[in-house]
Scaffold this motif. Structure first.
Motif, mmCIF file in Angstrom:
data_model
loop_
_atom_site.group_PDB
_atom_site.id
_atom_site.type_symbol
_atom_site.label_atom_id
_atom_site.label_comp_id
_atom_site.label_asym_id
_atom_site.label_seq_id
_atom_site.Cartn_x
_atom_site.Cartn_y
_atom_site.Cartn_z
ATOM 1 N N ILE A 82 0.840 -1.206 0.000
ATOM 2 C CA ILE A 82 0.000 0.000 0.000
ATOM 3 C C ILE A 82 0.870 1.248 0.000
ATOM 4 N N TRP A 83 1.898 1.237 0.868
ATOM 5 C CA TRP A 83 2.776 2.402 0.958
ATOM 6 C C TRP A 83 3.535 2.626 -0.346
ATOM 7 N N THR A 86 1.254 3.918 -3.117
ATOM 8 C CA THR A 86 0.886 5.316 -2.856
ATOM 9 C C THR A 86 2.057 6.240 -3.180
ATOM 10 N N ALA A 89 2.581 6.505 -6.955
ATOM 11 C CA ALA A 89 1.387 6.709 -7.794
ATOM 12 C C ALA A 89 1.577 7.881 -8.753
#
Lengths: 344, 121
Positions: A82-83, A86, A89
């Motif tokens: 997830i990190w 993100t 991105a």
């Protein structure tokens, strides 16, 4: 030849822009986390071999397996995913509309480079060299003409696949001027290892000069195809030791080179804006004289390498789409090289 | 005394070094020579020992350069001539296929030193 991968610190740990800085952060985090996990495993191994019996029993118990073998990696890897996504991105953000856009197409084994207008039409075409201004995010539209390639300038951004039939986006930005090597990072056939390019980041003033030069060059080329603007001599040091431009022209005649270029079939694959050469299969040669490299980022660009490449490209990059023009005489090769040097 | 020393110097200078050592360049020169060869792209046309790639075959292989006869089949085989030839081949040997190469005078000397110093069989 600008090296993309060698040097110290390694380019991927030596970011030259905000997008690559994120990749560098991610890299260091992964190294650190890998170190922590290795330490935990080594400690557990030590306990399992030399530790007190009570600890050994605990380590071999069901609880330890659920905690250390399932929960810990599950939580850490999910968090990392997830990190990481993100964090990076912004590298693949979709086009907002006001950015500078360049379409780069992977071909076996070189890069087609097209500078786009705001409406997405091609304003200028080049090959194996990408020029960008410092401090401006540039959106690259990546495509492929044949197989899967991958676009990578480690100093400026992450890797992004170039997939046939699809358009992928990648942002690059430089915060310092310089020349940054790039490579194809996905095995794409025999000469994959010799498929490179150069990204040149200009500071604001230099960028305007470059842009003006390109426009003037195009206008001049349109007026007289056989000799575009003449740039600075590539020969360093005491100029007296070299033949003058006039003497060189005496030996090698760009006009003869132009005729040979058109008559020998070069124009069937190569385009030179403003001339009758309009082939689209190979790299656009409108600005070939100003490029830093020949053969897709692999050779220096001078009269000698140009003659060597035209005359015998199959020895240098076996299997590439250009035949060795060993049917020409040395003089004729020189004429063509002299003509191409003027295309800048 | 001074006259004696001077004449000794002159005698020493006049002596030719033995063939095996006459063209033995320093390691520095060799390293600089190879770097210049890579930068200028001499391998586009020549196979050069110590250079894995490129190894072009448009021009002659430069292996065993200390044993070749004339430079490009035409010029006296001396390092200074070779250095001049590297920088401006058509100027030294009119009609040469090899074009002038963008290297400085000292780089050309280093390249010549490298080519002479790589093979002693």
């Amino acid at each position: 030849m600008i090296d993309a991968l060698w040097g110290w610190p390694p380019p991927v740990l030596d970011p030259a822009g905000p997008y690559s800085a994120k990749v560098t952060t991610l890299s260091w985090s992964l190294f650190a986390l890998g170190l922590v996990v290795t330490a935990i495993v080594v400690a557990a191994l030590y306990v399992a071999i030399k530790g007190p019996d009570r600890w050994k029993a605990k380590l071999g118990g069901e609880r330890a397996i659920w905690l250390g073998g399932v929960a810990f990696p599950g939580v850490v890897l999910t968090g990392l995913l997830i990190w990481g996504l993100t964090l990076t991105a912004s590298l693949t953000e979709s086009i907002r509309g006001d950015e500078m856009r360049i379409r780069v197409t992977g071909e076996m084994w070189w890069f087609r480079v097209q500078y786009l207008d705001a409406d997405g039409s091609v304003a200028m075409e080049d090959a194996n060299e990408i020029h960008i201004p410092v401090g401006v995010p540039v959106v690259l539209e990546l495509e492929s003409a044949d197989v899967i390639h991958s676009f990578w300038v480690p100093h400026l951004s992450g890797k992004k696949d170039m997939i046939p039939g699809r358009r992928t986006l990648l942002r690059i930005e430089a915060d310092r001027a310089g020349e940054f090597g790039g490579v194809c990072a996905e095995y794409c056939g025999g000469q994959h290892a010799l498929m490179g390019f150069v990204t040149v980041a200009h500071d604001r003033q230099e960028w305007n000069v470059w842009l003006a030069g390109r426009r003037a060059g195009a206008a001049q080329a349109a007026a007289s195809p056989a000799s575009a603007s003449e740039g600075a001599s590539p020969y360093p040091g005491d100029a007296d030791a070299y033949p003058t431009e006039a003497e060189l022209l005496e030996q090698y005649d760009p006009r003869a080179g132009y005729r040979l270029f058109m008559d020998s079939g070069c124009a069937a694959c190569h385009r030179i804006a403003g001339s009758d050469a309009n082939g689209l299969a190979g790299p656009d040669l409108t600005y070939v004289g100003s490029r830093r490299t020949l053969g897709a980022g692999i050779l220096a660009n001078n009269r000698g390498t140009m003659v060597g490449w035209i005359g015998d490209s199959q020895s240098l990059k076996p299997g590439n789409r250009m035949p060795s023009y060993d049917v020409l005489t040395a003089k004729e090769l020189g004429h063509i090289a002299a003509f191409l040097e003027l295309q800048r | 005394m001074i006259v004696m020393a001077l004449s000794a110097c002159v005698t020493l200078v006049a002596c030719k070094e033995p063939v095996e050592t006459r063209r033995e360049p320093t390691n520095d020169m060799k390293a600089r020579g190879l770097a210049a060869i890579e930068r200028a792209g001499c391998g586009s046309c020549h196979k050069i020992p110590g250079l894995d790639w490129p190894a072009g075959r448009l021009g002659p292989s430069l292996e065993g350069f200390d044993d070749v006869g004339l430079i490009a089949g035409a010029l006296p085989n001396r390092p200074d001539v070779l250095a001049a030839f590297i920088r401006n081949a058509p100027g030294v040997k009119p009609g040469s296929t090899m074009p002038p190469m963008p290297v400085s005078a000292s780089e050309a000397e280093d390249i010549a030193a490298y080519l002479y110093g790589i093979d002693h069989d």
